[in-house]
Design a protein around this motif. Structure first.
Motif, PDB file in Angstrom:
ATOM      1  N   GLU A  57       7.053  -2.475   6.533  1.00 41.25           N
ATOM      2  CA  GLU A  57       8.398  -2.382   7.095  1.00 41.25           C
ATOM      3  C   GLU A  57       9.286  -3.512   6.609  1.00 41.25           C
ATOM      4  O   GLU A  57      10.459  -3.296   6.263  1.00 41.25           O
ATOM      5  N   ARG A  58       8.728  -4.707   6.549  1.00 47.33           N
ATOM      6  CA  ARG A  58       9.535  -5.856   6.107  1.00 47.33           C
ATOM      7  C   ARG A  58       9.798  -5.801   4.599  1.00 47.33           C
ATOM      8  O   ARG A  58      10.856  -6.228   4.126  1.00 47.33           O
ATOM      9  N   LEU A  59       8.841  -5.303   3.845  1.00 48.94           N
ATOM     10  CA  LEU A  59       9.063  -5.129   2.411  1.00 48.94           C
ATOM     11  C   LEU A  59      10.158  -4.091   2.163  1.00 48.94           C
ATOM     12  O   LEU A  59      11.037  -4.286   1.312  1.00 48.94           O
ATOM     13  N   ALA A  60      10.116  -2.994   2.905  1.00 49.37           N
ATOM     14  CA  ALA A  60      11.144  -1.963   2.755  1.00 49.37           C
ATOM     15  C   ALA A  60      12.515  -2.508   3.118  1.00 49.37           C
ATOM     16  O   ALA A  60      13.511  -2.262   2.417  1.00 49.37           O
ATOM     17  N   LYS A  61      12.578  -3.276   4.205  1.00 48.86           N
ATOM     18  CA  LYS A  61      13.844  -3.875   4.634  1.00 48.86           C
ATOM     19  C   LYS A  61      14.381  -4.832   3.575  1.00 48.86           C
ATOM     20  O   LYS A  61      15.603  -4.955   3.389  1.00 48.86           O
ATOM     21  N   ALA A  62      13.481  -5.493   2.846  1.00 46.37           N
ATOM     22  CA  ALA A  62      13.878  -6.444   1.806  1.00 46.37           C
ATOM     23  C   ALA A  62      14.238  -5.760   0.495  1.00 46.37           C
ATOM     24  O   ALA A  62      14.620  -6.430  -0.470  1.00 46.37           O
ATOM     25  N   GLY A  63      14.089  -4.439   0.442  1.00 44.05           N
ATOM     26  CA  GLY A  63      14.494  -3.703  -0.743  1.00 44.05           C
ATOM     27  C   GLY A  63      13.405  -3.394  -1.743  1.00 44.05           C
ATOM     28  O   GLY A  63      13.685  -2.885  -2.834  1.00 44.05           O
ATOM     29  N   PHE A  64      12.156  -3.654  -1.386  1.00 46.14           N
ATOM     30  CA  PHE A  64      11.059  -3.317  -2.292  1.00 46.14           C
ATOM     31  C   PHE A  64      10.823  -1.810  -2.259  1.00 46.14           C
ATOM     32  O   PHE A  64      10.759  -1.209  -1.194  1.00 46.14           O
ATOM     33  N   LYS A  65      10.674  -1.226  -3.431  1.00 47.01           N
ATOM     34  CA  LYS A  65      10.499   0.226  -3.545  1.00 47.01           C
ATOM     35  C   LYS A  65       9.107   0.626  -4.011  1.00 47.01           C
ATOM     36  O   LYS A  65       8.712   1.777  -3.867  1.00 47.01           O
ATOM     37  N   GLU A  66       8.368  -0.318  -4.595  1.00 48.26           N
ATOM     38  CA  GLU A  66       7.032  -0.010  -5.119  1.00 48.26           C
ATOM     39  C   GLU A  66       6.027  -1.044  -4.615  1.00 48.26           C
ATOM     40  O   GLU A  66       6.218  -2.250  -4.815  1.00 48.26           O
ATOM     41  N   VAL A  67       4.972  -0.558  -3.986  1.00 54.05           N
ATOM     42  CA  VAL A  67       3.949  -1.429  -3.415  1.00 54.05           C
ATOM     43  C   VAL A  67       2.573  -0.957  -3.855  1.00 54.05           C
ATOM     44  O   VAL A  67       2.285   0.245  -3.845  1.00 54.05           O
ATOM     45  N   VAL A  68       1.726  -1.895  -4.224  1.00 57.77           N
ATOM     46  CA  VAL A  68       0.329  -1.617  -4.576  1.00 57.77           C
ATOM     47  C   VAL A  68      -0.555  -2.219  -3.484  1.00 57.77           C
ATOM     48  O   VAL A  68      -0.338  -3.356  -3.066  1.00 57.77           O
ATOM     49  N   ILE A  69      -1.528  -1.461  -3.023  1.00 58.66           N
ATOM     50  CA  ILE A  69      -2.456  -1.941  -2.008  1.00 58.66           C
ATOM     51  C   ILE A  69      -3.873  -1.808  -2.541  1.00 58.66           C
ATOM     52  O   ILE A  69      -4.282  -0.715  -2.937  1.00 58.66           O
ATOM     53  N   ASN A  70      -4.612  -2.914  -2.574  1.00 55.12           N
ATOM     54  CA  ASN A  70      -6.021  -2.805  -2.951  1.00 55.12           C
ATOM     55  C   ASN A  70      -6.871  -2.629  -1.699  1.00 55.12           C
ATOM     56  O   ASN A  70      -6.462  -3.003  -0.595  1.00 55.12           O
ATOM     57  N   HIS A  71      -8.003  -2.032  -1.854  1.00 59.75           N
ATOM     58  CA  HIS A  71      -8.882  -1.850  -0.699  1.00 59.75           C
ATOM     59  C   HIS A  71     -10.318  -1.692  -1.172  1.00 59.75           C
ATOM     60  O   HIS A  71     -10.582  -1.333  -2.317  1.00 59.75           O
ATOM     61  N   ALA A  72     -11.238  -1.969  -0.252  1.00 57.94           N
ATOM     62  CA  ALA A  72     -12.671  -1.788  -0.525  1.00 57.94           C
ATOM     63  C   ALA A  72     -13.332  -1.245   0.738  1.00 57.94           C
ATOM     64  O   ALA A  72     -13.604  -0.057   0.850  1.00 57.94           O
ATOM     65  N   HIS A  73     -13.543  -2.119   1.741  1.00 60.78           N
ATOM     66  CA  HIS A  73     -14.206  -1.726   2.983  1.00 60.78           C
ATOM     67  C   HIS A  73     -13.367  -0.689   3.732  1.00 60.78           C
ATOM     68  O   HIS A  73     -12.228  -0.945   4.109  1.00 60.78           O
ATOM     69  N   LEU A  74     -13.924   0.508   3.920  1.00 56.80           N
ATOM     70  CA  LEU A  74     -13.249   1.591   4.653  1.00 56.80           C
ATOM     71  C   LEU A  74     -11.860   1.889   4.093  1.00 56.80           C
ATOM     72  O   LEU A  74     -10.936   2.260   4.821  1.00 56.80           O
ATOM     73  N   GLY A  75     -11.755   1.765   2.776  1.00 57.31           N
ATOM     74  CA  GLY A  75     -10.457   1.916   2.138  1.00 57.31           C
ATOM     75  C   GLY A  75      -9.829   3.284   2.303  1.00 57.31           C
ATOM     76  O   GLY A  75      -8.597   3.408   2.317  1.00 57.31           O
ATOM     77  N   GLU A  76     -10.656   4.312   2.462  1.00 57.56           N
ATOM     78  CA  GLU A  76     -10.098   5.657   2.614  1.00 57.56           C
ATOM     79  C   GLU A  76      -9.260   5.763   3.887  1.00 57.56           C
ATOM     80  O   GLU A  76      -8.291   6.531   3.951  1.00 57.56           O
ATOM     81  N   GLN A  77      -9.602   4.951   4.895  1.00 58.59           N
ATOM     82  CA  GLN A  77      -8.808   4.951   6.126  1.00 58.59           C
ATOM     83  C   GLN A  77      -7.399   4.414   5.867  1.00 58.59           C
ATOM     84  O   GLN A  77      -6.419   4.887   6.457  1.00 58.59           O
ATOM     85  N   ILE A  78      -7.305   3.413   4.998  1.00 61.65           N
ATOM     86  CA  ILE A  78      -6.004   2.833   4.671  1.00 61.65           C
ATOM     87  C   ILE A  78      -5.132   3.874   3.972  1.00 61.65           C
ATOM     88  O   ILE A  78      -3.958   4.046   4.300  1.00 61.65           O
ATOM     89  N   GLU A  79      -5.731   4.582   3.003  1.00 60.46           N
ATOM     90  CA  GLU A  79      -4.957   5.601   2.292  1.00 60.46           C
ATOM     91  C   GLU A  79      -4.527   6.726   3.229  1.00 60.46           C
ATOM     92  O   GLU A  79      -3.391   7.222   3.147  1.00 60.46           O
ATOM     93  N   GLN A  80      -5.413   7.124   4.127  1.00 58.47           N
ATOM     94  CA  GLN A  80      -5.071   8.194   5.059  1.00 58.47           C
ATOM     95  C   GLN A  80      -3.963   7.770   6.019  1.00 58.47           C
ATOM     96  O   GLN A  80      -3.087   8.563   6.363  1.00 58.47           O
ATOM     97  N   ALA A  81      -3.994   6.516   6.441  1.00 60.69           N
ATOM     98  CA  ALA A  81      -3.017   6.037   7.416  1.00 60.69           C
ATOM     99  C   ALA A  81      -1.634   5.836   6.804  1.00 60.69           C
ATOM    100  O   ALA A  81      -0.619   6.082   7.461  1.00 60.69           O
ATOM    101  N   LEU A  82      -1.591   5.391   5.548  1.00 62.99           N
ATOM    102  CA  LEU A  82      -0.312   4.997   4.943  1.00 62.99           C
ATOM    103  C   LEU A  82       0.259   6.044   4.000  1.00 62.99           C
ATOM    104  O   LEU A  82       1.472   6.076   3.769  1.00 62.99           O
ATOM    105  N   GLY A  83      -0.597   6.868   3.431  1.00 65.39           N
ATOM    106  CA  GLY A  83      -0.118   7.911   2.525  1.00 65.39           C
ATOM    107  C   GLY A  83       0.569   7.362   1.302  1.00 65.39           C
ATOM    108  O   GLY A  83       0.187   6.308   0.773  1.00 65.39           O
ATOM    109  N   ASP A  84       1.601   8.064   0.855  1.00 64.42           N
ATOM    110  CA  ASP A  84       2.277   7.675  -0.390  1.00 64.42           C
ATOM    111  C   ASP A  84       3.442   6.718  -0.166  1.00 64.42           C
ATOM    112  O   ASP A  84       4.158   6.368  -1.094  1.00 64.42           O
ATOM    113  N   GLY A  85       3.641   6.298   1.094  1.00 66.81           N
ATOM    114  CA  GLY A  85       4.703   5.340   1.391  1.00 66.81           C
ATOM    115  C   GLY A  85       6.062   5.945   1.650  1.00 66.81           C
ATOM    116  O   GLY A  85       7.026   5.222   1.934  1.00 66.81           O
ATOM    117  N   SER A  86       6.160   7.264   1.589  1.00 65.83           N
ATOM    118  CA  SER A  86       7.475   7.905   1.714  1.00 65.83           C
ATOM    119  C   SER A  86       8.118   7.662   3.079  1.00 65.83           C
ATOM    120  O   SER A  86       9.340   7.661   3.199  1.00 65.83           O
TER     121      SER A  86
END
Length: 225
Positions: free
Chosen positions: A39-68
């Motif tokens: 939310e703070r990155l979006a407010k600051a004008g960032f349009k592209e974010v990369v997130i790395n993950h390992a432990h239970l990473g599929e949960q992160i992708e499911q929760a956040l999706g494509d960022g739209s």
């Protein structure tokens, strides 16, 4: 400028909370830690974010999706086993590109203005760190600042907030896909006079234990009243 959120840590000290939930998805103030960052990155004008993950990473992708939902594009850099900070960043470089980028630790809570950091890294510098006052669990700090330059020692030692801007060249010595720590790269940048820093005195919390998570939750409840 692109941003990266580091979210691959196991969170051993947060167990049992992290046995079934990745640390960045633990909630404070009713929202996952990582969502506060997005939310703070979006407010600051960032349009592209990369997130790395390992432990239970599929949960992160499911929760956040494509960022739209934050009007941004979120891409993921999965790691079979956590590659440490520098290793994780180096592994994600193909997604981050050839220009300087912002990196934020996913297990912190802060009100740092990410927008100001878009212009933090000057020509010929490899790193710019945000330093904060030393928390009780880290009384000796990490670095010092002298005339905006990052130093290994100084009269006032401060703690690295986990927020920094880096040039891809900082990671030139890291073999992609192999674990690597960030500190040696920063020490080298300091030795080459290629590291700057700033001192932030606002809200910042390192969420390293269940007790600190609960304390922050209580603080946010008080602020919401």
């Amino acid at each position: 400028m692109k941003a990266m959120i580091l979210a691959a840590g196991r969170g051993e000290r947060m167990r049992p909370l992290t046995d079934h939930t990745p640390k960045p998805l633990l909630k404070v103030g009713g929202k996952p830690l990582i969502v506060w960052h997005l939310e703070r990155l979006a407010k600051a004008g960032f349009k592209e974010v990369v997130i790395n993950h390992a432990h239970l990473g599929e949960q992160i992708e499911q929760a956040l999706g494509d960022g739209s939902q934050w009007a941004m594009q979120v891409q993921y850099s999965p790691e079979k086993t956590a590659l440490e900070t520098a290793g994780g960043i180096a592994n994600a470089l193909p997604l981050l590109g050839a220009e300087p980028f912002l990196v934020v630790n996913g297990d912190t809570f802060t009100e740092i203005d990410f927008g100001v950091l878009k212009h933090a890294l000057q020509a010929n510098h490899h790193a710019h760190l945000v330093l904060v006052n030393n928390p009780p669990q880290h009384p000796n700090g990490d670095f010092a600042i002298e005339a905006d330059r990052l130093k290994n020692t100084g009269e006032k030692m401060l703690t690295f907030s986990g927020v920094g801007v880096y040039h891809p060249d900082l990671f030139a010595s890291v073999t992609r896909g192999e674990p690597a720590k960030l500190a040696p790269l920063l020490r080298q940048a300091i030795a080459e006079n290629q590291a700057t820093a700033e001192y932030y005195q606002g809200v910042w919390h390192d969420i390293g234990t269940p007790e600190r998570l609960n304390m922050l939750n209580e603080e946010l409840k008080l602020r919401a009243r």
